[in-house]
Each structure stands twice: as C-alpha cells, then as structure tokens.
Design a protein around this motif. Sequence first.
Motif, PDB file in Angstrom:
ATOM      1  N   ILE A   1      -3.981   7.267   0.049  1.00 42.03           N
ATOM      2  CA  ILE A   1      -4.100   6.776  -1.329  1.00 42.03           C
ATOM      3  C   ILE A   1      -5.364   7.342  -1.968  1.00 42.03           C
ATOM      4  O   ILE A   1      -5.344   7.834  -3.107  1.00 42.03           O
ATOM      5  N   ILE A   2      -6.471   7.283  -1.233  1.00 38.83           N
ATOM      6  CA  ILE A   2      -7.734   7.842  -1.745  1.00 38.83           C
ATOM      7  C   ILE A   2      -7.612   9.351  -1.933  1.00 38.83           C
ATOM      8  O   ILE A   2      -8.042   9.906  -2.946  1.00 38.83           O
TER       9      ILE A   2
ATOM     10  N   LEU B   1       4.029   5.482  -5.718  1.00 38.17           N
ATOM     11  CA  LEU B   1       3.921   5.440  -7.179  1.00 38.17           C
ATOM     12  C   LEU B   1       2.874   6.424  -7.683  1.00 38.17           C
ATOM     13  O   LEU B   1       3.060   7.060  -8.733  1.00 38.17           O
ATOM     14  N   LEU B   2       1.775   6.556  -6.937  1.00 35.75           N
ATOM     15  CA  LEU B   2       0.747   7.532  -7.312  1.00 35.75           C
ATOM     16  C   LEU B   2       1.299   8.951  -7.261  1.00 35.75           C
ATOM     17  O   LEU B   2       1.056   9.757  -8.172  1.00 35.75           O
TER      18      LEU B   2
ATOM     19  N   SER C   1       2.951  13.626 -10.191  1.00 35.86           N
ATOM     20  CA  SER C   1       3.934  14.715 -10.276  1.00 35.86           C
ATOM     21  C   SER C   1       4.353  14.967 -11.721  1.00 35.86           C
ATOM     22  O   SER C   1       4.756  16.082 -12.081  1.00 35.86           O
ATOM     23  N   PHE C   2       4.236  13.938 -12.574  1.00 32.85           N
ATOM     24  CA  PHE C   2       4.554  14.103 -13.992  1.00 32.85           C
ATOM     25  C   PHE C   2       3.376  14.701 -14.754  1.00 32.85           C
ATOM     26  O   PHE C   2       3.570  15.426 -15.726  1.00 32.85           O
TER      27      PHE C   2
ATOM     28  N   ALA D   1       0.833  -1.205   0.000  1.00 33.31           N
ATOM     29  CA  ALA D   1       0.000   0.000   0.000  1.00 33.31           C
ATOM     30  C   ALA D   1       0.867   1.254   0.000  1.00 33.31           C
ATOM     31  O   ALA D   1       0.583   2.226  -0.709  1.00 33.31           O
ATOM     32  N   LEU D   2       1.939   1.231   0.791  1.00 40.40           N
ATOM     33  CA  LEU D   2       2.857   2.383   0.832  1.00 40.40           C
ATOM     34  C   LEU D   2       3.533   2.575  -0.514  1.00 40.40           C
ATOM     35  O   LEU D   2       3.682   3.711  -0.991  1.00 40.40           O
ATOM     36  N   LEU D   3       3.922   1.471  -1.138  1.00 35.99           N
ATOM     37  CA  LEU D   3       4.544   1.547  -2.459  1.00 35.99           C
ATOM     38  C   LEU D   3       3.561   2.115  -3.480  1.00 35.99           C
ATOM     39  O   LEU D   3       3.926   2.933  -4.331  1.00 35.99           O
ATOM     40  N   THR D   4       2.300   1.690  -3.374  1.00 32.21           N
ATOM     41  CA  THR D   4       1.261   2.220  -4.265  1.00 32.21           C
ATOM     42  C   THR D   4       1.104   3.726  -4.091  1.00 32.21           C
ATOM     43  O   THR D   4       0.987   4.467  -5.073  1.00 32.21           O
TER      44      THR D   4
END
Length: 337
Positions: free
Chosen positions: A298-299, A30-31, A36-37, A24-27
């Motif tokens: 995340i949400i 990545l989000l 950011s791009f 979940a932290l990795l997700t």
Amino acid sequence: MSNTNGNTKLRFLPTGSSLHKLSALLTLLLLILAFSFTSPAFLSVNNGLTVLLQTSVIGLLAIGMTLVIITGGIDLSVGSVLALSGVVAGLAIKAGVPVMPAMAFGILAGAFCGFINGLVITKLRITPFVATLGMMMIARGVALQLTGAAPISRLGEAFGQLGNGSFFRIVEMQANGFPKVIFPGIPYPAVLLVVMALIGGFLLQRRQIGRHIFSVGSNEEAARLSGVKVDRTKIWAYTASGALAGLAGMVLMSRLVTVQPNEGVMYELDAIAASVIGGASLMGGVGSISGSMIGAFIIGVLRNGLNMAGTSAFIQQIIIGIVVIGAVYIDQIRNRN
C-alpha cells in the motif's frame, strides 16, 4: 487458560483480524485501480517491477517490525541499523573480503544490534521505545564515525548484483547491433522479499517460537506462568528484526552500488506504518506477515502512483501519515470491541 491432567496450558489464536487484512487488501486494489486511471503507464510491466523493487526494502523491515510489534514492543532503530550494516559490509569489501561474506558480516552486524536491543529491554527493563531510540542514535553515530560521513564507493560490480540483478531477464540483439530488453526480469530483491515473508509467516504460524511471540504480546504474565521464556522470546524477536534490517541494508546499498551512511532515515516509520496498516496491533498480540506485506505494498503503490501523478514528496508524507492514523484508529476500535 485450560487445565488438562493437572498441567496448565495456554491456548492462543495466533491470527490477526481477517476483516482488517481484507480491508487492507481492498484498499490496495482500489489504489491500483485509481492510479491506473490517472496514468496509463501505471499498469505497465516495467512499472509493476519498479514497485516490487521499491517495496522490497520496506517489506523486509516490516517483517522484522511485525515480529517485534506482536510481542508488544517497537523497534525505532531499524533505519540506522540498515545504514550501519551497509557500512560494515562496505568496509569489509574495501579490506579485501569477498562480496558474499562481507554482506554476511553486514547482516550479522544488524542481528547484533537487535540482540543488544533485546538484552537492554529484557535485562535492564528499559522500555522498547527508549531502548531502540538509543540504538537508533548509536548505530547512526557509529556508521557516520566509521565513514567520516562520506559514502563508500568503488565496491565492484558484484556488489550491485543483489540489488540490480533479476531472474528471467530476456534481451534480444537487434539488427543494428544494439540490445533490446524484451522482459526486464523479476528483481532479486522481490524474490528475496517473498522468500523471507514465507519463512517469517511459517515461523510465526507453524513453529513454537511463533506461538510464544503471540503469547508474550497477548498476556506476558500469563505466558510466563505457562512456561514461556518471555525474555528469550523478546530477544529472539529483536535479533530477527535487526538481522532483517541488515538484509534490507544489503539490498538498498547494492541497488545504489555504493554505501551511504545517511541512508535509512525515517525508514523505521515506514516499517511501522506497513505493519499497522496490515493489521498489527500496537497493543501487541495481533499481527501477520501477510498483512504487513499488504501494508508495505500500500505504501509502495501510494508513493509510486503519487510520483507518477507529479505529487511532491511532502504531500506524499502527509497522505501516508493520514493513512497510518486511520489504520491505528481502526485498530483501537477493534480493541474496544
């Protein structure tokens, strides 16, 4: 189970899946990287503080929801309880009660709703889904009845401090006489969320009530045979969920500087989603406050990033729904293994 000196003791490991929390932290990371791009402003200080502010309400609801889910239950009433708590506080202020005591009344109203949920579930033996669904309709109906479905406004500047104030705000007066915000400050709701998450994590991992919550969710009958007061533990969890829904209501209504009895619709689903994404198992016995906070962010990051990308609210709901289904599927695989 283990037997020591003739006494039966139950040993539990009150920790969720570290791998699930790590994923979940990795997700989340990545989000953040992906958004950011798509938008250069996404990583700005102002936008980061906006995400903190927007996530605070769902985060507070997710803390209480996590406690309930770990017991093997569910609380569908938190969105309506949030609205009713705000209405109670707003009416108290209109009746001449100072802001802080009025907000305390609102939180107590939320705790009372949670307490009733716990009683109905434990004493009447009604399933949590049905009991809290009933409370969802009752709380919303009471909020609308008390206000005539109209907002309560003109509550004073003090009422907006909790939701709109901030620590370490830096404002500089310019030569033209107009103020310039150097640093908008850390929002009060974000600090409140951190404090409540730390308290929730401490109770869940370090105190007896936390061990009892995990034991009830892991194996209710074994917990009862081991001396755990199952009914009392469930009532405590639902009361805490109601109180945190009341606190979330104070934050949200304060941000709006008005009480809206229609607020909080579908918030319970966001709270459940945050808990499940963060590793809480709908089967009970597994979950953590830190994981739920990751799920809440995340949400929050998803919504913020998609808003900045111009994605419609309908598409956002679809994406979050897919994420929730994926999280539950991973949880099922973990349970089978």
